[in-house]
Design a protein around this motif. Structure first.
Motif, PDB file in Angstrom:
ATOM      1  N   ASP A   1      -7.101  -2.086  -3.483  1.00 55.42           N
ATOM      2  CA  ASP A   1      -7.470  -1.054  -2.511  1.00 55.42           C
ATOM      3  C   ASP A   1      -7.695  -1.612  -1.108  1.00 55.42           C
ATOM      4  O   ASP A   1      -7.613  -0.881  -0.123  1.00 55.42           O
ATOM      5  CB  ASP A   1      -8.729  -0.311  -2.962  1.00 55.42           C
ATOM      6  CG  ASP A   1      -8.468   0.513  -4.217  1.00 55.42           C
ATOM      7  OD1 ASP A   1      -7.293   0.814  -4.497  1.00 55.42           O
ATOM      8  OD2 ASP A   1      -9.446   0.858  -4.906  1.00 55.42           O
ATOM      9  N   ASN A   2      -7.980  -2.881  -0.992  1.00 52.32           N
ATOM     10  CA  ASN A   2      -8.279  -3.474   0.314  1.00 52.32           C
ATOM     11  C   ASN A   2      -7.028  -3.744   1.149  1.00 52.32           C
ATOM     12  O   ASN A   2      -7.131  -4.028   2.337  1.00 52.32           O
ATOM     13  CB  ASN A   2      -9.053  -4.782   0.141  1.00 52.32           C
ATOM     14  CG  ASN A   2     -10.396  -4.542  -0.536  1.00 52.32           C
ATOM     15  OD1 ASN A   2     -10.992  -3.476  -0.403  1.00 52.32           O
ATOM     16  ND2 ASN A   2     -10.851  -5.526  -1.298  1.00 52.32           N
ATOM     17  N   TYR A   3      -5.855  -3.668   0.533  1.00 53.35           N
ATOM     18  CA  TYR A   3      -4.632  -3.959   1.261  1.00 53.35           C
ATOM     19  C   TYR A   3      -4.143  -2.716   1.986  1.00 53.35           C
ATOM     20  O   TYR A   3      -3.994  -1.650   1.387  1.00 53.35           O
ATOM     21  CB  TYR A   3      -3.539  -4.475   0.311  1.00 53.35           C
ATOM     22  CG  TYR A   3      -3.879  -5.823  -0.273  1.00 53.35           C
ATOM     23  CD1 TYR A   3      -3.710  -6.969   0.476  1.00 53.35           C
ATOM     24  CD2 TYR A   3      -4.363  -5.935  -1.571  1.00 53.35           C
ATOM     25  CE1 TYR A   3      -4.012  -8.206  -0.048  1.00 53.35           C
ATOM     26  CE2 TYR A   3      -4.673  -7.168  -2.111  1.00 53.35           C
ATOM     27  CZ  TYR A   3      -4.497  -8.300  -1.342  1.00 53.35           C
ATOM     28  OH  TYR A   3      -4.806  -9.518  -1.857  1.00 53.35           O
ATOM     29  N   SER A   4      -3.919  -2.852   3.274  1.00 56.26           N
ATOM     30  CA  SER A   4      -3.455  -1.716   4.080  1.00 56.26           C
ATOM     31  C   SER A   4      -2.700  -2.252   5.293  1.00 56.26           C
ATOM     32  O   SER A   4      -2.743  -3.438   5.602  1.00 56.26           O
ATOM     33  CB  SER A   4      -4.630  -0.854   4.527  1.00 56.26           C
ATOM     34  OG  SER A   4      -5.476  -1.590   5.391  1.00 56.26           O
ATOM     35  N   THR A   5      -2.037  -1.336   5.971  1.00 58.21           N
ATOM     36  CA  THR A   5      -1.322  -1.664   7.194  1.00 58.21           C
ATOM     37  C   THR A   5      -1.751  -0.680   8.272  1.00 58.21           C
ATOM     38  O   THR A   5      -1.877   0.519   8.007  1.00 58.21           O
ATOM     39  CB  THR A   5       0.197  -1.547   6.978  1.00 58.21           C
ATOM     40  OG1 THR A   5       0.574  -2.447   5.933  1.00 58.21           O
ATOM     41  CG2 THR A   5       0.973  -1.890   8.226  1.00 58.21           C
ATOM     42  N   CYS A   6      -1.985  -1.190   9.468  1.00 63.08           N
ATOM     43  CA  CYS A   6      -2.421  -0.349  10.575  1.00 63.08           C
ATOM     44  C   CYS A   6      -1.196   0.037  11.404  1.00 63.08           C
ATOM     45  O   CYS A   6      -0.435  -0.824  11.852  1.00 63.08           O
ATOM     46  CB  CYS A   6      -3.430  -1.099  11.435  1.00 63.08           C
ATOM     47  SG  CYS A   6      -4.117  -0.096  12.750  1.00 63.08           S
ATOM     48  N   LEU A   7      -1.004   1.347  11.589  1.00 63.41           N
ATOM     49  CA  LEU A   7       0.131   1.821  12.385  1.00 63.41           C
ATOM     50  C   LEU A   7      -0.181   1.862  13.882  1.00 63.41           C
ATOM     51  O   LEU A   7       0.712   1.800  14.708  1.00 63.41           O
ATOM     52  CB  LEU A   7       0.562   3.219  11.923  1.00 63.41           C
ATOM     53  CG  LEU A   7       1.219   3.297  10.551  1.00 63.41           C
ATOM     54  CD1 LEU A   7       1.606   4.729  10.231  1.00 63.41           C
ATOM     55  CD2 LEU A   7       2.446   2.400  10.470  1.00 63.41           C
ATOM     56  N   SER A   8      -1.452   2.010  14.203  1.00 61.47           N
ATOM     57  CA  SER A   8      -1.821   2.039  15.623  1.00 61.47           C
ATOM     58  C   SER A   8      -2.239   0.637  16.052  1.00 61.47           C
ATOM     59  O   SER A   8      -2.263  -0.290  15.255  1.00 61.47           O
ATOM     60  CB  SER A   8      -2.940   3.059  15.851  1.00 61.47           C
ATOM     61  OG  SER A   8      -4.049   2.751  15.040  1.00 61.47           O
TER      62      SER A   8
ATOM     63  N   GLY B   1      -2.040  -0.574  -0.698  1.00 67.88           N
ATOM     64  CA  GLY B   1      -2.647  -1.277  -1.835  1.00 67.88           C
ATOM     65  C   GLY B   1      -3.089  -0.311  -2.923  1.00 67.88           C
ATOM     66  O   GLY B   1      -2.932  -0.583  -4.118  1.00 67.88           O
ATOM     67  N   SER B   2      -3.623   0.844  -2.527  1.00 66.49           N
ATOM     68  CA  SER B   2      -4.047   1.850  -3.504  1.00 66.49           C
ATOM     69  C   SER B   2      -2.848   2.397  -4.275  1.00 66.49           C
ATOM     70  O   SER B   2      -2.911   2.590  -5.487  1.00 66.49           O
ATOM     71  CB  SER B   2      -4.762   3.007  -2.810  1.00 66.49           C
ATOM     72  OG  SER B   2      -5.920   2.551  -2.166  1.00 66.49           O
ATOM     73  N   VAL B   3      -1.757   2.636  -3.543  1.00 67.39           N
ATOM     74  CA  VAL B   3      -0.543   3.146  -4.187  1.00 67.39           C
ATOM     75  C   VAL B   3       0.020   2.103  -5.140  1.00 67.39           C
ATOM     76  O   VAL B   3       0.395   2.405  -6.273  1.00 67.39           O
ATOM     77  CB  VAL B   3       0.499   3.554  -3.128  1.00 67.39           C
ATOM     78  CG1 VAL B   3       1.806   3.969  -3.777  1.00 67.39           C
ATOM     79  CG2 VAL B   3      -0.046   4.663  -2.248  1.00 67.39           C
TER      80      VAL B   3
END
Length: 153
Positions: free
Chosen positions: A60-67, A81-83
């Motif tokens: 869940d901690n893995y993500s990407t920032c688009l802004s 990460g959640s997906v």
């Protein structure tokens, strides 16, 4: 004039409950819920720690920032990460269900079908053999009759 009386709601509900597929469905839901606990315990207690030994147990901690920057509620974050965690959990669960339930059950049903086919094949052989014996008896009786008629003349 005779007026058709429509079944009451209670009679309709009783008829609905007495259908065989409703009972089968209820049993399947209860068994499925119980089996879900087994699969979840297996995934949580054995599979996830093994995956965690390679990487992390919580994706869940893995993500990407688009802004430009993502701090708190500011910015647009894609929580991939959640997906990924949900997809892995599904695949692990599907694998466990397949190897613990589907594969053994299909092998069992195939063995049952083979046994049934073998029994039916044996039954056909016995029936054919009995038919042949009866034909031989008939032919022998006809031969005796014919011989008896020839002796009397």
């Amino acid at each position: 004039m005779s007026a058709k009386k429509e079944p009451s709601v209670l009679q309709g509900f009783k008829a609905f409950l007495m259908r065989g597929n409703v009972i089968d469905l209820a049993v399947a839901v209860v068994i499925g819920a119980a089996f879900t606990n087994i699969v979840n315990a297996l995934v949580k207690g054995i599979i996830n720690p093994l995956v965690g030994a390679i990487g992390t147990q919580n994706l869940d901690n893995y993500s990407t920032c688009l802004s430009g920057s993502c701090h708190g509620t500011h910015g647009i974050q894609l929580m991939w990460g959640s997906v990924l965690g949900a997809a892995l959990s599904f695949l692990i669960t599907a694998t466990v269900v397949y190897f613990l339930m589907v594969l053994p059950m299909s092998k069992y049903l195939a063995r049952q079908a083979d046994r049934k086919a073998a029994r039916e094949g044996t039954k056909e052989i016995v029936e054919v053999t009995e038919l042949e014996v009866l034909k031989e008896i008939r032919d022998a009786l006809l031969a005796q009759r014919a011989a008896g008629h020839d002796d009397k003349r």
